[in-house]
Design an enzyme around this catalytic site. Sequence first.
Site, PDB file in Angstrom:
ATOM      1  CB  CYS A  43      -1.427   0.086   1.101  1.00  0.00           C
ATOM      2  SG  CYS A  43      -1.826   1.604   1.281  1.00  0.00           S
ATOM      3  N   GLY A 272      -4.356  -8.288 -12.996  1.00  0.00           N
ATOM      4  CA  GLY A 272      -5.183  -8.826 -10.973  1.00  0.00           C
ATOM      5  C   GLY A 272      -3.933  -9.521  -9.892  1.00  0.00           C
ATOM      6  CG  ASP A 313      -4.515  -7.153  -0.786  1.00  0.00           C
ATOM      7  OD1 ASP A 313      -5.024  -7.422  -0.160  1.00  0.00           O
ATOM      8  OD2 ASP A 313      -3.597  -6.964  -1.334  1.00  0.00           O
ATOM      9  CG  HIS A 445     -26.550  24.490  -0.624  1.00  0.00           C
ATOM     10  ND1 HIS A 445     -26.859  23.920  -2.164  1.00  0.00           N
ATOM     11  CD2 HIS A 445     -26.958  25.942  -1.111  1.00  0.00           C
ATOM     12  CE1 HIS A 445     -26.886  24.620  -2.532  1.00  0.00           C
ATOM     13  NE2 HIS A 445     -27.095  25.892  -2.604  1.00  0.00           N
TER      14      HIS A 445
END
Length: 472
Positions: A43, A272, A313, A445
């Site tokens: 990472c 992958g 992993d 907002h």
Amino acid sequence: MTESIKIAVVGAGPGGYAAAFLAADLGMTVTLIDPEINPGGVCLYRGCIPSKSLLHVSKLLEESEQAKNWGIEFAAPKIDLARLRSWKEGVVKKLTGGLGILAKQRKVTYIQGRAAFENSTTLRVTKSDGTQETLSVDRIVIATGSRPAIIPALKLDTPRIMDSTGALNLEDIPGTLLVVGGGYIGLELGSVYATLGTRVTVVEMLSGLLPGADRDLVLPLHKRLEKLFDGILLNTTVAAVKDEGSGIRATLKAQDGTSQEKVFDRVLVSVGRKPNSENSGLEKTQVKVGPRGFIQVNKQLQTDDPAISAIGDVVGEPMLAHKATHEGRTAIEAIAGQKVAFEPSAIPAVVFTDPEIAWCGLTETEAQKENREIKTAKFPWAASGRAITIDRPEGMTKLIFDPHTERVLGVGIVGAGAGELIAEGVLAIEMAAVAHDVAATIHPHPTLSETVMNAAEVFFGTSTDIYRPKRG
Ligand SMILES: Cc1cc2nc3c(=O)[nH]c(=O)nc-3n(C[C@H](O)[C@H](O)[C@H](O)COP(=O)(O)OP(=O)(O)OC[C@H]3O[C@@H](n4cnc5c(N)ncnc54)[C@H](O)[C@@H]3O)c2cc1C
């Protein structure tokens, strides 16, 4: 009780270092082993962090181009590659160095080396200086992560063919780049090179980019990438590659049987990742490895060997840093005797392209596959004040509900900053929020976060930001 536990953690990625640090905080005596000089793992050294540093630069380059629309024109960028590389490396050094300090502060013994099992509680560590040490502990946590998968047909001994680690090294800005694999790593790194000036072609074996993500989320990204990239070839595989010295000749074979040959300066293979579960003496323990190479664990992250846990992993999908960290925490809490289980309702996934795509919980695709009844509510960003002020109206926020309980089951977002926004969706799902909770939560907002609330309003047909004529 935890004070008497001696524990070793093998691998210092986001799973391993989090586990080691928490174990130390709980009073255990901890040894953390990893080949790098400091903790960080894939990472920090060659994954999330360097790629996001470079993507930040890409974003700036794209935005400076888009500024033409706003009456501001910058001169063409001059790219000092050595400086860019050293900035990215500086980011990695800062973070990994910080982890080294945190390890020392916690009195975690950090060994730079590789560990192999002698038995369930004994490790043989080969240190970076070649010396060996045998370590006997009460418990071991395996956090050895994963590595890029390789396609034998694309294995040539040339620096022109790279995996993600090679691509992140940023040796040069090639004229042309073939990206093999339309998953998130290929698209992120392809975007980096394309914005730096490389002509990028992406080849994906399946019928769409980012398999696994809902198609309506992928569509705006696909459209933008069609402009950024030279080509996106779907239903296509790379049948062969040949090193011609001055470039790599690739044979691209489409599903309809046609094929074409093209020469590229470099090839990035991003098809992958594979778990690092071999060659570490696991056969000397009771740990079981599944058919895809993932170590088998229960909800406490314990393997079939009572002395050994495994996380990150190496135990399975999704192979993401935040999943590894949470598993690391759970594994240590379980070892400490706490009643815990790793059973999240939602693990967010983010693709840091431009626009970003993020999702969590149930996807529409999964619901369809499982024949599950759902109701979706979508809010188009073309109706978001904030999206218009930043000139990014192509986004969309989607909520997926249980039609009976109105509970939020999944959230999908495509648009600028979707990776930050998705955290709100994860919280809603983990807190078992229903549509009304989200619609009634006052959002600031003008922000993109409003679109989450707006999507919940769409569910009730009460959004005042869009107009839908009443039926009947
Ligand atoms: C290019 C790229 C981009 C990515 N971007 C993201 C992202 O944006 N977000 C995200 O969540 N994930 C991302 N990932 C995935 C993420 O990096 C991994 O999911 C995460 O690092 C897994 O953590 P881990 O702790 O399981 O193992 P890893 O980080 O893989 O670390 C395992 C460590 O164990 C070491 N090790 C292996 N065997 C031994 C041994 N025998 N002895 C001692 N040490 C050993 C390895 O050398 C490594 O340092 C990305 C990955 C790549 C490649």
